[in-house]
Design an enzyme around this catalytic site. Structure first.
Site, PDB file in Angstrom:
ATOM      1  CD  GLU A  50      -3.302  -1.093   1.891  1.00  0.00           C
ATOM      2  OE1 GLU A  50      -3.492  -0.281   2.267  1.00  0.00           O
ATOM      3  OE2 GLU A  50      -3.425  -1.824   1.708  1.00  0.00           O
ATOM      4  CD  GLU A  80      -3.519  -5.991   2.881  1.00  0.00           C
ATOM      5  OE1 GLU A  80      -4.057  -6.083   3.427  1.00  0.00           O
ATOM      6  OE2 GLU A  80      -2.208  -5.779   2.600  1.00  0.00           O
TER       7      GLU A  80
HETATM    8  O1  AHR Z   1      -4.985  -6.603   7.001  1.00  0.00           O
HETATM    9  C1  AHR Z   1      -5.035  -4.711   7.156  1.00  0.00           C
HETATM   10  C2  AHR Z   1      -4.484  -3.789   6.727  1.00  0.00           C
HETATM   11  O2  AHR Z   1      -4.981  -3.492   5.519  1.00  0.00           O
HETATM   12  C3  AHR Z   1      -2.307  -3.871   6.654  1.00  0.00           C
HETATM   13  O3  AHR Z   1      -1.814  -3.706   7.589  1.00  0.00           O
HETATM   14  C4  AHR Z   1      -2.715  -3.469   5.209  1.00  0.00           C
HETATM   15  O4  AHR Z   1      -1.610  -3.386   4.163  1.00  0.00           O
HETATM   16  C5  AHR Z   1      -3.916  -3.175   4.508  1.00  0.00           C
HETATM   17  O5  AHR Z   1      -4.587  -1.683   4.732  1.00  0.00           O
END
Ligand code: AHR
Length: 517
Positions: A199, A322
Site C-alpha cells: 500500500e 488483501e
Molecule cells: O489487513 C490489514 C491492513 O489492511 C493491512 O496491514 C494493510 O495493508 C491494509 O490496509
C-alpha cells in the site's frame, strides 16, 4: 467470462401455503456448465492467506512458544497447524501489510530472548519478534505453503532487502548464508514471492504512482534470490478503484513487475468510520455486504484492462493480496479481531467464484487474514480454537485448486431486498485435478429456496454427490461454546435425470458444492 456475463434474469415461481401466506418460497433457476469448453487453470495460489504481525494474529493465534501448555509443534499451535494443513493453504503472506514497511528483518533472527521489542506503529501494541524469519519460514513449511514475504520499502532500503534475500536463499559461503546456518537452518529456504512495498499509496509511504514506479524499479533490480531460485516480484497495486495508480505503475515499471497487487475490503456500510457490526445484523446489512463484495468483479476487470495495455500477453499476475470483510472491532477485542458468520462464508464463496471467472489474470490472492484478524479462517481463545464459516468455504472449495475452469451460465431471478438487488444465484465450475466436474452453487436469498436445473451439454454425469454449508439464521456464527453451529454437511438434494440434467434442491442462504463423475 466476467460476473455480469453469467447473470441473466429468468422468471420464477413461488410455492404458497394453503392459507395463502408464503411459508417457503421456492424459485427455479437454470445453470449450464460447458464441460466441452475448458478455460484457464484456477491457480491454487488464489486460495492463499495473509498473516500480519498485529493483534493476536500471530502471537497467540499461531505462535504460543515451545514452553506453552497448549499443544504445539516447535512453538506453533498444533490445532491451528493441523486445521490449515487440512485445507492445503498454498501460500502465506507475511509480515504485513502496513507492518511490513516498518519491519526490520534483523530483529527476528538469533536467540529469541535477545530480540528487540518494537512498537507496532501501524496497529498498536509491541512486537517481541518471537516469530521472525526462521519461525515464519518453518511455519510455512509445516503448513505446506509457499512463502510470500513483504519487503520493507517504506522505511527500509534496497540493501536491507537484498541482505534478507541472501540470508534466506544463500547456498554458498557468504557471511549471510553462514549466519543463517549458525542460527540453525542449514538449507536455504525457497522464497516464492516477494512484495516490494505494501500500500505504498497509503501506509507504505503515501507515494504517488509515478514515484512508486521508479522506487519499484530500483528495489526490483536488487531483489535477487540465490541458488537459481525464481522470485515472483509483486508490486504494490492500487487501493480498490484507484485506476490512475495502476496506469502510472504499469506505464513506469511493467517490465520489472511479475505480479501486481490489488487490495479490496468489503464493508457493509461502505464507510470506514462506521463499517458495521460483525454480529447481530439484519437483512439490510446482509445484502449490502454481498453487493459490496461483488464490486471486486468490476475492480478486477478494470485493473486487468489497464494491465492488458502494457501486458497484452498476460505475463503479469493480478494478485488480490488483501481481500475480505472488515467490520467494526468490538470494544475490548484485540486489534482487528472480528467474528465471522454465514455472511462471511457467502462473501468468500462469491469472491472465490469471481477469481475463478478471472483465472487467466488473477493467479494469486491472500484473504485477510489467517487467524484472529479480520475475515479469519480460525479464531482462538487461549487453548480453544474455532473454525469459522469462511474456513469451511476454503475447505469446500479445495477441489478448485489447480482445476480447469469451465464456463457456467446462470439464469435466475435476482434477489432483491429493500430496493437492493444482487443476482439470485451464483455458479462456478471446473474440472478438478481428480477428473471430476465440480460445481459450486451459492443461493444468497435468506428465505427463498431454489430448484436448480443443472445442464452439462455434451457430457453426462453418472453420479452426483455434494456438501452444503448453511445455517438457520443469516448471522449464525461458531463460538468457542458452539464451534460446529455452522459447518458443512453431506448434501443429498441433487439427482441426475435420465436426460443428464441434474436437479438440485437448494436451501435458502446456502452454498452447495457438487461433485459429478
Ligand atoms: O489487513 C490489514 C491492513 O489492511 C493491512 O496491514 C494493510 O495493508 C491494509 O490496509
Amino acid at each position: 467470462m466476467a460476473l455480469r456475463a453469467w447473470m441473466v434474469a429468468l422468471g420464477c415461481c413461488m410455492s404458497w401455503g394453503i392459507t395463502g401466506v408464503a411459508f417457503a418460497a421456492t424459485a427455479t433457476a437454470q445453470v449450464t456448465v460447458q464441460v466441452d469448453r475448458p478455460g484457464a487453470v484456477i491457480h491454487r495460489e488464489i486460495y492463499g492467506q495473509f498473516a500480519e504481525q498485529l493483534g493476536r494474529g500471530i502471537d497467540e493465534g499461531i505462535w504460543v512458544g515451545e514452553g506453552s501448555p497448549i499443544a504445539n509443534v516447535h512453538g506453533f499451535r498444533k490445532d491451528v497447524v493441523d486445521a490449515l494443513k487440512a485445507i492445503h493453504v498454498p501460500v502465506i503472506r507475511w509480515p504485513g501489510g502496513c507492518y511490513a514497511d516498518e519491519y526490520r528483518w534483523r530483529d527476528g533472527i538469533g536467540p529469541r530472548a535477545k530480540r528487540p521489542v518494537r512498537a507496532n506503529y501501524s496497529w498498536g501494541g509491541e512486537e517481541h519478534n518471537a516469530v521472525g524469519t526462521h519461525e515464519f519460514m518453518d511455519f510455512a513449511e509445516l503448513v505446506g505453503a509457499q512463502a510470500y514475504l513483504a519487503a520493507n520499502m517504506g522505511t527500509g532500503s534496497p540493501r536491507e532487502m537484498s541482505d534478507w534475500l541472501e540470508y534466506l536463499t544463500g547456498d554458498g559461503q557468504t557471511d549471510l548464508a553462514r549466519e543463517r546456518r549458525a542460527n540453525g537452518r542449514a538449507k536455504p529456504w525457497k522464497v516464492a514471492y516477494l512484495g516490494i512495498g505494501n500500500e505504498s499509496w497509503g501506509c507504505g509511504g503515501h507515494m504517488r504512482g509515478v514515484y512508486y514506479a521508479d522506487q519499484y524499479r530500483q528495489y526490483a533490480t536488487f531483489a535477487r534470490a540465490l541458488g537459481g531460485q525464481t522470485l515472483v516480484k509483486v508490486a504494490s497495486g492500487a487501493n480498490a478503484d484507484d485506476y490512475a495508480w495502476t496506469e502510472a505503475v504499469m506505464a513506469g515499471a511493467a517490465e520489472q513487475i511479475d505480479a501486481f497487487g490489488v487490495h479490496y475490503y468489503t464493508l457493509p456500510s461502505g464507510d470506514w468510520k462506521h463499517k458495521g457490526s460483525a454480529v447481530a445484523f439484519g437483512e439490510d446489512a446482509w445484502i449490502a455486504t454481498l453487493k459490496a463484495a461483488l464490486h471486486i468483479d468490476e475492480l478486477i476487470a478494470r485493473h486487468s484492462a489497464i494491465m492488458d495495455k502494457y501486458d497484452p500477453a498476460r505475463r503479469i499476475t493480478l494478485a488480490v493480496d488483501e481481500w475480505g470483510t472488515w467490520y467494526d472491532t468490538e470494544p475490548g477485542a484485540s486489534a482487528l479481531y472480528q467474528q465471522n458468520s454465514l455472511r462471511d462464508a457467502m462473501v468468500a464463496a462469491v469472491t472465490l467464484g469471481i477469481f475463478h471467472a478471472h483465472a487467466e489474470r488473477v493467479r494469486m490472492a491472500n484473504i485477510a487474514q489467517m487467524v484472529n484478524v479480520l475475515q479469519a479462517m480460525i479464531l482462538t481463545d487461549k487453548g480453544r480454537m474455532v473454525l469459522t464459516p469462511t474456513y469451511h468455504v476454503f475447505d469446500l472449495y479445495q477441489v478448485f485448486q489447480d482445476a480447469t475452469s469451465l464456463p457456467a451460465q446462470v439464469r435466475a431471478d435476482d434477489y432483491v431486498h429493500d430496493g437492493v438487488r444482487v443476482p439470485g444465484l451464483f455458479a462456478t465450475a471446473a474440472r478438478g485435478t481428480d477428473g471430476a466436474v465440480h460445481v459450486a452453487l451459492v443461493n444468497p436469498d435468506p428465505t427463498r429456496a431454489l430448484r436448480v436445473a443443472l445442464a452439462l451439454p455434451g457430457w453426462k454425469a453418472g453420479k452426483v454427490s455434494g456438501r452444503v454449508l448453511s445455517a438457520p439464521k443469516i448471522d449464525a456464527i461458531n463460538t468457542f461454546e458452539r464451534p460446529d453451529a455452522v459447518k458443512p454437511v453431506a448434501f443429498d438434494g441433487a439427482t441426475v435425470g435420465s436426460d443428464g440434467v441434474v436437479a438440485v434442491s437448494m436451501p435458502a442462504k446456502a452454498i452447495v458444492v457438487l461433485e459429478l463423475r
